[in-house]
Write an enzyme that holds these catalytic residues in place. Structure first.
Site, PDB file in Angstrom:
ATOM      1  N   ARG A  52       0.855  -1.189   0.000  1.00 27.34           N
ATOM      2  CA  ARG A  52       0.000   0.000   0.000  1.00 27.34           C
ATOM      3  C   ARG A  52       0.882   1.225   0.000  1.00 27.34           C
ATOM      4  O   ARG A  52       2.084   1.135   0.142  1.00 27.34           O
ATOM      5  CB  ARG A  52      -1.016   0.000   1.163  1.00 27.34           C
ATOM      6  CG  ARG A  52      -0.612  -0.676   2.390  1.00 27.34           C
ATOM      7  CD  ARG A  52       0.018   0.119   3.527  1.00 27.34           C
ATOM      8  NE  ARG A  52      -0.111   1.520   3.519  1.00 27.34           N
ATOM      9  CZ  ARG A  52       0.919   2.332   3.623  1.00 27.34           C
ATOM     10  NH1 ARG A  52       2.155   1.885   3.732  1.00 27.34           N
ATOM     11  NH2 ARG A  52       0.760   3.636   3.623  1.00 27.34           N
ATOM     12  N   GLY A  53       0.220   2.405  -0.147  1.00 24.42           N
ATOM     13  CA  GLY A  53       0.980   3.634  -0.321  1.00 24.42           C
ATOM     14  C   GLY A  53       1.101   3.860  -1.821  1.00 24.42           C
ATOM     15  O   GLY A  53       1.432   2.930  -2.577  1.00 24.42           O
ATOM     16  N   ALA A  54       0.831   5.107  -2.244  1.00 23.57           N
ATOM     17  CA  ALA A  54       0.679   5.381  -3.672  1.00 23.57           C
ATOM     18  C   ALA A  54       1.860   4.909  -4.538  1.00 23.57           C
ATOM     19  O   ALA A  54       1.662   4.157  -5.504  1.00 23.57           O
ATOM     20  CB  ALA A  54       0.397   6.867  -3.866  1.00 23.57           C
ATOM     21  N   ARG A  92      -7.526  -0.472  -6.902  1.00 23.46           N
ATOM     22  CA  ARG A  92      -7.811   0.655  -6.003  1.00 23.46           C
ATOM     23  C   ARG A  92      -7.956   1.920  -6.853  1.00 23.46           C
ATOM     24  O   ARG A  92      -7.156   2.141  -7.762  1.00 23.46           O
ATOM     25  CB  ARG A  92      -6.690   0.843  -4.958  1.00 23.46           C
ATOM     26  CG  ARG A  92      -6.557  -0.343  -3.999  1.00 23.46           C
ATOM     27  CD  ARG A  92      -5.643  -0.014  -2.828  1.00 23.46           C
ATOM     28  NE  ARG A  92      -6.313   0.824  -1.845  1.00 23.46           N
ATOM     29  CZ  ARG A  92      -5.680   1.387  -0.811  1.00 23.46           C
ATOM     30  NH1 ARG A  92      -4.375   1.228  -0.651  1.00 23.46           N
ATOM     31  NH2 ARG A  92      -6.342   2.122   0.070  1.00 23.46           N
ATOM     32  N   GLN A 206      -2.361   2.396   9.947  1.00 23.39           N
ATOM     33  CA  GLN A 206      -1.059   2.459   9.260  1.00 23.39           C
ATOM     34  C   GLN A 206      -0.050   3.293  10.053  1.00 23.39           C
ATOM     35  O   GLN A 206       1.153   3.038   9.997  1.00 23.39           O
ATOM     36  CB  GLN A 206      -1.227   3.075   7.848  1.00 23.39           C
ATOM     37  CG  GLN A 206      -1.930   2.187   6.843  1.00 23.39           C
ATOM     38  CD  GLN A 206      -3.428   2.461   6.800  1.00 23.39           C
ATOM     39  OE1 GLN A 206      -4.026   2.849   7.785  1.00 23.39           O
ATOM     40  NE2 GLN A 206      -4.044   2.245   5.637  1.00 23.39           N
ATOM     41  N   ASP A 247      -2.051  10.780  -2.221  1.00 22.80           N
ATOM     42  CA  ASP A 247      -2.454   9.730  -3.181  1.00 22.80           C
ATOM     43  C   ASP A 247      -2.784  10.300  -4.553  1.00 22.80           C
ATOM     44  O   ASP A 247      -2.650   9.608  -5.564  1.00 22.80           O
ATOM     45  CB  ASP A 247      -3.644   8.942  -2.631  1.00 22.80           C
ATOM     46  CG  ASP A 247      -3.172   8.033  -1.514  1.00 22.80           C
ATOM     47  OD1 ASP A 247      -3.091   8.502  -0.366  1.00 22.80           O
ATOM     48  OD2 ASP A 247      -2.817   6.868  -1.809  1.00 22.80           O
ATOM     49  N   ASN A 257      -5.462  12.336   0.434  1.00 18.21           N
ATOM     50  CA  ASN A 257      -4.586  11.473   1.239  1.00 18.21           C
ATOM     51  C   ASN A 257      -5.481  10.716   2.212  1.00 18.21           C
ATOM     52  O   ASN A 257      -6.710  10.910   2.236  1.00 18.21           O
ATOM     53  CB  ASN A 257      -3.527  12.316   1.956  1.00 18.21           C
ATOM     54  CG  ASN A 257      -2.446  11.448   2.607  1.00 18.21           C
ATOM     55  OD1 ASN A 257      -1.889  10.557   1.961  1.00 18.21           O
ATOM     56  ND2 ASN A 257      -2.167  11.659   3.878  1.00 18.21           N
ATOM     57  N   LYS A 258      -4.871   9.862   2.999  1.00 20.06           N
ATOM     58  CA  LYS A 258      -5.613   9.006   3.934  1.00 20.06           C
ATOM     59  C   LYS A 258      -6.660   9.768   4.735  1.00 20.06           C
ATOM     60  O   LYS A 258      -6.402  10.895   5.182  1.00 20.06           O
ATOM     61  CB  LYS A 258      -4.593   8.332   4.866  1.00 20.06           C
ATOM     62  CG  LYS A 258      -5.158   7.442   5.935  1.00 20.06           C
ATOM     63  CD  LYS A 258      -6.046   6.349   5.407  1.00 20.06           C
ATOM     64  CE  LYS A 258      -5.409   5.486   4.332  1.00 20.06           C
ATOM     65  NZ  LYS A 258      -6.399   4.621   3.649  1.00 20.06           N
TER      66      LYS A 258
HETATM   67  O1  MRU Z   1      -4.695   3.118   2.136  1.00 19.86           O
HETATM   68  P1  MRU Z   1      -3.225   3.351   2.060  1.00 19.86           P
HETATM   69  O2  MRU Z   1      -2.483   2.797   3.238  1.00 19.86           O
HETATM   70  O3  MRU Z   1      -2.643   2.896   0.747  1.00 19.86           O
HETATM   71  O4  MRU Z   1      -3.071   4.931   2.113  1.00 19.86           O
HETATM   72  C1  MRU Z   1      -1.786   5.469   1.977  1.00 19.86           C
HETATM   73  C2  MRU Z   1      -1.712   6.928   2.147  1.00 19.86           C
HETATM   74  O5  MRU Z   1      -2.702   7.604   2.295  1.00 19.86           O
HETATM   75  C3  MRU Z   1      -0.351   7.559   2.027  1.00 19.86           C
HETATM   76  O6  MRU Z   1      -0.279   8.705   2.804  1.00 19.86           O
HETATM   77  C4  MRU Z   1      -0.094   7.939   0.562  1.00 19.86           C
HETATM   78  O7  MRU Z   1      -0.318   6.850  -0.287  1.00 19.86           O
HETATM   79  C5  MRU Z   1       1.289   8.436   0.356  1.00 19.86           C
HETATM   80  S1  MRU Z   1       2.494   7.163   0.412  1.00 19.86           S
HETATM   81  C6  MRU Z   1       4.013   7.829   0.071  1.00 19.86           C
END
Ligand code: MRU
Length: 356
Positions: A52-54, A92, A206, A247, A257-258
């Site tokens: 996970r994470g963009a 996603r 997370q 994201d 973002n999250k």
């Molecule tokens: O649902 P996730 O854990 O994939 O969400 C991730 C985030 O919101 C991060 O802040 C974002 O992807 C940046 S990662 C460098």
């Protein structure tokens, strides 16, 4: 991201290799990897947040295309390639890096088709090798991008600063080193004393499971708080900045973002605390005028009612579970990219940095 285990790695060659990932759903209790030998397992790993994470999602998808086409024949390759690309794109919806990486693979596929003569098994091998080298490039470039973000970002950190972060934008969310966390890591490597409050990040934690773990591994002073405590921490004068990842960033700087990031930005602005976003250029989606156009993923109710296996809400209660929110550009003091810091955040400044 650990010194011994990489967030993502490719094991073997283009035609017989597979994608190895840290299973992030097990952290911090277990540091274990999973091997993805077909496209379905890559799709699932992205969907279930094992990766996970963009930026990490984009890298996984690029390698996912490779495992998805390894068994294609000369005749089935074209259809197989586009089916696999479309399938991975359905995992996603919010992080644009996923679509960005798939688009890069599509461009490489189209150009490698032209340079191959078509129709022979040698051509098939050549196309696969070219796509593999593109996936590797996306992966390797991300390492360098994270370092550059860290280098630019550390300029906003003074010795003794205390920052808040949300979710996980560290080495686990990228090839290595992170975006928001790269800023802390670089500042610390340069000898600046930095402390971090990590929001636990409901509902999937997370921040607690991944960010606190990463910061502790690198010896950075971290204090874990519930998301709802951040405003109080600011009011008490315990923090002097916020940095989060992203994201998807629209052309005007509105940033997805999250979930919880928007509230954090409002609190930071009310308390006159600068709120920064750290993200690679691949997270910008200049085709979207503003944040209202960013698709927001909604996830399963169980993540809120039964997270980590224990029911914490009545059976059949109505649940709303958006995984991301959008922070308006006017709340963002700067966006730290690998090409420099965009500040003030507006359409013109974004275009200037992104397209140069
Ligand atoms: O649902 P996730 O854990 O994939 O969400 C991730 C985030 O919101 C991060 O802040 C974002 O992807 C940046 S990662 C460098």
């Amino acid at each position: 991201m650990s010194d011994t285990i990489e967030t993502l790695s490719w094991v073997g060659g283009a035609s017989d290799g597979f994608l190895r990932l840290i299973d992030q759903t097990l952290l911090p209790l277990e540091l274990r990897t999973i091997d993805c030998r077909n496209v379905e397992s890559v799709w699932n790993a992205i969907k279930q947040l094992q990766v996970r994470g963009a930026p990490a999602i984009g890298i996984a998808a690029a390698y996912g295309i490779i495992v998805g086409i390894q068994n294609a024949s000369v005749n089935s390759l074209e259809k197989r390639f586009y089916d696999v690309a479309q399938y991975l794109a359905s995992s996603r919806p919010t992080a644009v890096n996923l679509f960005w990486a798939i688009d890069r693979m599509k461009h490489r596929y189209e150009s490698s088709k032209i340079s191959a003569n078509r129709g022979s098994s040698e051509d098939l091998t050549q196309i696969l090798n070219e796509l593999f080298s593109e996936a590797r490039k996306i992966h390797e470039e991300d390492r360098a991008i994270c370092r550059a973000i860290g280098n630019y970002g550390q300029s906003i950190i003074k010795n003794g600063d205390v920052f808040i972060t949300h979710c996980n934008a560290g080495g686990l969310a990228t090839a290595d080193y992170g975006t928001a966390l790269a800023v802390f890591f670089t500042a610390a490597e340069l000898g600046k004393k930095i402390s971090v409050y990590a929001d636990e990040t409901r509902p999937l934690l997370q921040g607690a499971r991944l960010t606190a773990w990463e910061l502790m591994q690198r010896g950075i002073n971290v204090t874990l708080i519930c998301d709802s405590m951040a405003a109080m921490v600011m009011r008490q004068g315990k923090a002097n900045g916020v940095i989060v990842g992203a994201d998807r960033i629209a052309a005007n700087g509105d940033t997805a973002n999250k979930i919880g990031t928007y509230g954090l930005a409002i609190s930071a602005n009310v308390h006159n605390i600068p709120f920064y976003v750290a993200a690679p250029v691949s997270t910008f989606d200049l085709s979207l005028q503003d944040g209202a156009e960013i698709p927001i993923e909604e996830r399963n109710a169980d993540e809120i009612c039964c997270s980590f296996g224990k029911r914490t809400a009545p059976e059949n209660v109505n649940v709303y579970n958006p995984a991301f929110d959008v922070t308006p550009a006017n709340y963002i003091a700067g966006i730290i990219t690998e090409k420099g810091i965009i500040s003030p955040v507006n359409k013109e400044n974004i275009k200037k940095i992104i397209t140069n």
